[in-house]
Design a protein around this motif. Structure first.
Motif, PDB file in Angstrom:
ATOM      1  N   ILE A 105       7.448  -1.263  -8.435  1.00 15.37           N
ATOM      2  CA  ILE A 105       7.278  -1.915  -8.003  1.00 15.37           C
ATOM      3  C   ILE A 105       7.706  -2.126  -6.645  1.00 15.37           C
ATOM      4  O   ILE A 105       9.042  -2.415  -6.266  1.00 15.37           O
ATOM      5  CB  ILE A 105       6.507  -3.220  -8.726  1.00 15.37           C
ATOM      6  CG1 ILE A 105       6.009  -3.161  -9.730  1.00 15.37           C
ATOM      7  CG2 ILE A 105       6.406  -4.149  -7.623  1.00 15.37           C
ATOM      8  CD1 ILE A 105       6.156  -4.667 -10.115  1.00 15.37           C
ATOM      9  N   PRO A 106       7.215  -1.022  -5.412  1.00 16.15           N
ATOM     10  CA  PRO A 106       7.611  -1.383  -3.933  1.00 16.15           C
ATOM     11  C   PRO A 106       7.667  -2.144  -3.614  1.00 16.15           C
ATOM     12  O   PRO A 106       7.141  -3.024  -3.062  1.00 16.15           O
ATOM     13  CB  PRO A 106       7.743   0.437  -3.956  1.00 16.15           C
ATOM     14  CG  PRO A 106       6.133  -0.173  -3.960  1.00 16.15           C
ATOM     15  CD  PRO A 106       6.440  -0.824  -5.382  1.00 16.15           C
ATOM     16  N   LEU A 107       9.165  -2.840  -2.575  1.00 19.20           N
ATOM     17  CA  LEU A 107       9.051  -4.458  -2.142  1.00 19.20           C
ATOM     18  C   LEU A 107       9.749  -3.931  -0.701  1.00 19.20           C
ATOM     19  O   LEU A 107      10.651  -3.117  -0.196  1.00 19.20           O
ATOM     20  CB  LEU A 107       9.718  -4.654  -2.409  1.00 19.20           C
ATOM     21  CG  LEU A 107       8.928  -5.439  -4.309  1.00 19.20           C
ATOM     22  CD1 LEU A 107      10.109  -6.502  -4.951  1.00 19.20           C
ATOM     23  CD2 LEU A 107       8.032  -6.221  -4.036  1.00 19.20           C
ATOM     24  N   ILE A 108       9.908  -4.481   0.185  1.00 20.11           N
ATOM     25  CA  ILE A 108      10.163  -4.316   1.539  1.00 20.11           C
ATOM     26  C   ILE A 108      10.548  -6.022   1.650  1.00 20.11           C
ATOM     27  O   ILE A 108       9.936  -7.047   0.901  1.00 20.11           O
ATOM     28  CB  ILE A 108       9.492  -3.810   2.859  1.00 20.11           C
ATOM     29  CG1 ILE A 108       8.773  -4.741   3.257  1.00 20.11           C
ATOM     30  CG2 ILE A 108       9.937  -2.724   2.865  1.00 20.11           C
ATOM     31  CD1 ILE A 108       7.587  -4.010   4.718  1.00 20.11           C
ATOM     32  N   PRO A 109      12.040  -6.594   2.267  1.00 26.76           N
ATOM     33  CA  PRO A 109      12.198  -7.875   2.361  1.00 26.76           C
ATOM     34  C   PRO A 109      11.529  -8.439   3.476  1.00 26.76           C
ATOM     35  O   PRO A 109      11.662  -8.644   4.690  1.00 26.76           O
ATOM     36  CB  PRO A 109      13.802  -7.159   3.038  1.00 26.76           C
ATOM     37  CG  PRO A 109      13.694  -6.126   3.285  1.00 26.76           C
ATOM     38  CD  PRO A 109      12.314  -5.173   2.397  1.00 26.76           C
ATOM     39  N   GLN A 111       8.448 -11.844   3.689  1.00 29.08           N
ATOM     40  CA  GLN A 111       7.848 -13.340   2.586  1.00 29.08           C
ATOM     41  C   GLN A 111       6.847 -12.157   2.540  1.00 29.08           C
ATOM     42  O   GLN A 111       5.845 -13.203   1.448  1.00 29.08           O
ATOM     43  CB  GLN A 111       7.988 -13.964   4.582  1.00 29.08           C
ATOM     44  CG  GLN A 111       7.268 -14.977   4.054  1.00 29.08           C
ATOM     45  CD  GLN A 111       7.608 -15.575   2.699  1.00 29.08           C
ATOM     46  OE1 GLN A 111       9.714 -16.075   2.673  1.00 29.08           O
ATOM     47  NE2 GLN A 111       8.168 -16.783   1.768  1.00 29.08           N
ATOM     48  N   HIS A 112       5.914 -11.866   3.159  1.00 29.97           N
ATOM     49  CA  HIS A 112       4.453 -11.194   2.401  1.00 29.97           C
ATOM     50  C   HIS A 112       4.554 -10.630   0.803  1.00 29.97           C
ATOM     51  O   HIS A 112       4.154 -10.840   0.046  1.00 29.97           O
ATOM     52  CB  HIS A 112       4.204 -10.001   3.485  1.00 29.97           C
ATOM     53  CG  HIS A 112       2.849  -9.602   2.280  1.00 29.97           C
ATOM     54  ND1 HIS A 112       1.384 -10.383   2.288  1.00 29.97           N
ATOM     55  CD2 HIS A 112       2.961  -8.291   2.452  1.00 29.97           C
ATOM     56  CE1 HIS A 112       0.863  -9.376   1.754  1.00 29.97           C
ATOM     57  NE2 HIS A 112       1.331  -7.865   1.655  1.00 29.97           N
ATOM     58  N   ASP A 113       6.107  -9.898   0.738  1.00 30.32           N
ATOM     59  CA  ASP A 113       6.213  -9.192  -0.164  1.00 30.32           C
ATOM     60  C   ASP A 113       6.759 -10.289  -1.658  1.00 30.32           C
ATOM     61  O   ASP A 113       6.334  -9.932  -2.770  1.00 30.32           O
ATOM     62  CB  ASP A 113       7.106  -7.844  -0.330  1.00 30.32           C
ATOM     63  CG  ASP A 113       6.388  -6.407  -0.329  1.00 30.32           C
ATOM     64  OD1 ASP A 113       5.297  -6.187   0.835  1.00 30.32           O
ATOM     65  OD2 ASP A 113       7.182  -5.875   0.070  1.00 30.32           O
ATOM     66  N   LEU A 114       7.482 -11.043  -0.902  1.00 34.03           N
ATOM     67  CA  LEU A 114       7.749 -12.306  -2.029  1.00 34.03           C
ATOM     68  C   LEU A 114       6.750 -12.602  -2.649  1.00 34.03           C
ATOM     69  O   LEU A 114       6.351 -13.422  -4.124  1.00 34.03           O
ATOM     70  CB  LEU A 114       8.731 -12.955  -1.693  1.00 34.03           C
ATOM     71  CG  LEU A 114      10.171 -12.849  -1.179  1.00 34.03           C
ATOM     72  CD1 LEU A 114      11.126 -14.059  -0.586  1.00 34.03           C
ATOM     73  CD2 LEU A 114      11.538 -12.360  -2.371  1.00 34.03           C
ATOM     74  N   GLU A 115       4.851 -13.173  -1.853  1.00 40.88           N
ATOM     75  CA  GLU A 115       4.976 -13.780  -1.994  1.00 40.88           C
ATOM     76  C   GLU A 115       3.853 -12.894  -3.097  1.00 40.88           C
ATOM     77  O   GLU A 115       3.287 -13.234  -4.085  1.00 40.88           O
ATOM     78  CB  GLU A 115       3.435 -14.425  -1.419  1.00 40.88           C
ATOM     79  CG  GLU A 115       4.698 -15.212  -0.073  1.00 40.88           C
ATOM     80  CD  GLU A 115       3.749 -15.324   1.497  1.00 40.88           C
ATOM     81  OE1 GLU A 115       2.983 -14.778   1.301  1.00 40.88           O
ATOM     82  OE2 GLU A 115       4.232 -16.215   2.299  1.00 40.88           O
ATOM     83  N   VAL A 116       3.552 -11.910  -2.364  1.00 40.14           N
ATOM     84  CA  VAL A 116       2.891 -10.515  -3.337  1.00 40.14           C
ATOM     85  C   VAL A 116       3.634 -10.100  -4.822  1.00 40.14           C
ATOM     86  O   VAL A 116       2.601 -10.434  -6.204  1.00 40.14           O
ATOM     87  CB  VAL A 116       2.769  -9.379  -2.607  1.00 40.14           C
ATOM     88  CG1 VAL A 116       2.833  -8.147  -3.951  1.00 40.14           C
ATOM     89  CG2 VAL A 116       1.458  -9.204  -1.418  1.00 40.14           C
ATOM     90  N   LEU A 117       4.969 -10.446  -4.859  1.00 39.62           N
ATOM     91  CA  LEU A 117       5.161 -10.777  -6.396  1.00 39.62           C
ATOM     92  C   LEU A 117       5.483 -11.431  -7.110  1.00 39.62           C
ATOM     93  O   LEU A 117       5.368 -11.095  -8.998  1.00 39.62           O
ATOM     94  CB  LEU A 117       7.039  -9.961  -5.854  1.00 39.62           C
ATOM     95  CG  LEU A 117       8.612 -10.126  -6.789  1.00 39.62           C
ATOM     96  CD1 LEU A 117       7.507  -8.746  -7.982  1.00 39.62           C
ATOM     97  CD2 LEU A 117       9.959 -10.233  -6.518  1.00 39.62           C
ATOM     98  N   GLU A 118       5.070 -12.474  -6.571  1.00 37.14           N
ATOM     99  CA  GLU A 118       5.158 -13.473  -7.478  1.00 37.14           C
ATOM    100  C   GLU A 118       3.476 -13.680  -8.466  1.00 37.14           C
ATOM    101  O   GLU A 118       3.173 -13.313  -9.252  1.00 37.14           O
ATOM    102  CB  GLU A 118       4.738 -15.091  -6.271  1.00 37.14           C
ATOM    103  CG  GLU A 118       4.014 -16.327  -7.464  1.00 37.14           C
ATOM    104  CD  GLU A 118       3.923 -17.643  -7.034  1.00 37.14           C
ATOM    105  OE1 GLU A 118       3.797 -18.538  -7.014  1.00 37.14           O
ATOM    106  OE2 GLU A 118       4.864 -18.138  -5.662  1.00 37.14           O
ATOM    107  N   GLU A 119       2.637 -12.998  -7.612  1.00 38.38           N
ATOM    108  CA  GLU A 119       0.946 -12.734  -8.075  1.00 38.38           C
ATOM    109  C   GLU A 119       1.395 -11.625  -8.782  1.00 38.38           C
ATOM    110  O   GLU A 119       0.859 -11.685  -9.810  1.00 38.38           O
ATOM    111  CB  GLU A 119       0.171 -12.207  -7.261  1.00 38.38           C
ATOM    112  CG  GLU A 119      -0.879 -13.330  -5.726  1.00 38.38           C
ATOM    113  CD  GLU A 119      -0.815 -12.931  -4.410  1.00 38.38           C
ATOM    114  OE1 GLU A 119      -1.713 -11.697  -4.820  1.00 38.38           O
ATOM    115  OE2 GLU A 119      -0.635 -13.042  -3.442  1.00 38.38           O
ATOM    116  N   ILE A 120       1.973 -10.726  -8.642  1.00 33.69           N
ATOM    117  CA  ILE A 120       2.588  -9.745  -9.639  1.00 33.69           C
ATOM    118  C   ILE A 120       2.533  -9.719 -11.218  1.00 33.69           C
ATOM    119  O   ILE A 120       2.042  -9.445 -12.171  1.00 33.69           O
ATOM    120  CB  ILE A 120       3.157  -7.804  -8.646  1.00 33.69           C
ATOM    121  CG1 ILE A 120       2.712  -7.655  -7.747  1.00 33.69           C
ATOM    122  CG2 ILE A 120       3.718  -7.563  -9.456  1.00 33.69           C
ATOM    123  CD1 ILE A 120       1.702  -6.582  -7.907  1.00 33.69           C
ATOM    124  N   SER A 121       3.734 -10.783 -10.582  1.00 28.56           N
ATOM    125  CA  SER A 121       4.225 -11.488 -11.819  1.00 28.56           C
ATOM    126  C   SER A 121       3.661 -11.666 -12.897  1.00 28.56           C
ATOM    127  O   SER A 121       3.583 -11.336 -13.943  1.00 28.56           O
ATOM    128  CB  SER A 121       5.899 -12.429 -11.958  1.00 28.56           C
ATOM    129  OG  SER A 121       6.775 -12.450 -10.772  1.00 28.56           O
TER     130      SER A 121
END
Length: 142
Positions: A105-109, A111-121
C-alpha cells in the motif's frame, strides 16, 4: 506468488522496476492491470516488449471483471503475478486483498492518504478471515 499494489503515480516506477528485476532473474512475470481507463502499466509494458526483443518478456493483462478467477488462472502459468489495482475501494481492490500473498500500500505524506489509510485498514480487517496468511506493507513514498 501473487502481489497486489494500489499503484498511484508515485508507485508505478518501483512496481515496474520490480517486474523488470524479476524478469531478468529468469522469473516469469505477469502484471494484471486493473486500471482499464488509464492503462499506464499496460502501455509501458507494451512499449518495453516492442522496443527490444532480447529483453526478458513481461506479460501484461488488462482485467476488469472476474479478477479472482483471472489471478488464479495466471498463477498456473507465471511465477509471479503483480496485480495493479486502483487505490480506492472497488471490486479489484477487494479481489486483490482476498487472493494476494503480499499486498503493498503506497502512501505519500498527505492528509488525503491518511484518510484513505483508515478506509484501507477497515477493508484489511474485513478480508482478513478469507486470506489470513497474506503479508501487508504500507510504504511511505515521499
Amino acid at each position: 506468488m501473487n502481489f497486489c499494489t494500489a499503484a498511484s503515480i508515485y508507485w508505478i516506477g518501483p512496481l515496474l522496476v520490480t517486474s523488470v528485476g524479476l524478469a531478468h532473474a529468469d522469473t516469469s512475470v505477469a502484471i494484471i492491470d486493473c486500471d482499464y481507463r488509464q492503462r499506464t502499466i499496460s502501455k509501458w509494458v507494451s512499449r518495453r516488449n516492442q522496443s527490444n526483443e532480447n529483453l526478458p518478456k513481461i506479460h501484461c493483462f488488462l482485467e476488469s471483471d472476474n479478477l479472482v478467477s483471472s489471478i488464479k488462472e495466471h498463477a498456473k502459468h507465471y511465477d509471479v503475478n503483480i496485480i495493479d489495482v486502483q487505490g480506492r475501494d472497488n471490486k479489484s481492490l477487494r479481489a486483490g486483498f482476498l487472493i494476494c500473498d503480499i499486498i503493498y500500500i503506497p502512501l505519500i505524506p498527505s492528509q488525503h492518504d491518511l484518510e484513505v489509510l483508515e478506509e484501507i485498514s477497515m477493508l484489511i480487517e474485513e478480508t482478513r478471515e478469507q486470506n489470513p496468511n497474506r503479508k501487508i506493507f504500507a510504504i511511505l513514498n515521499d
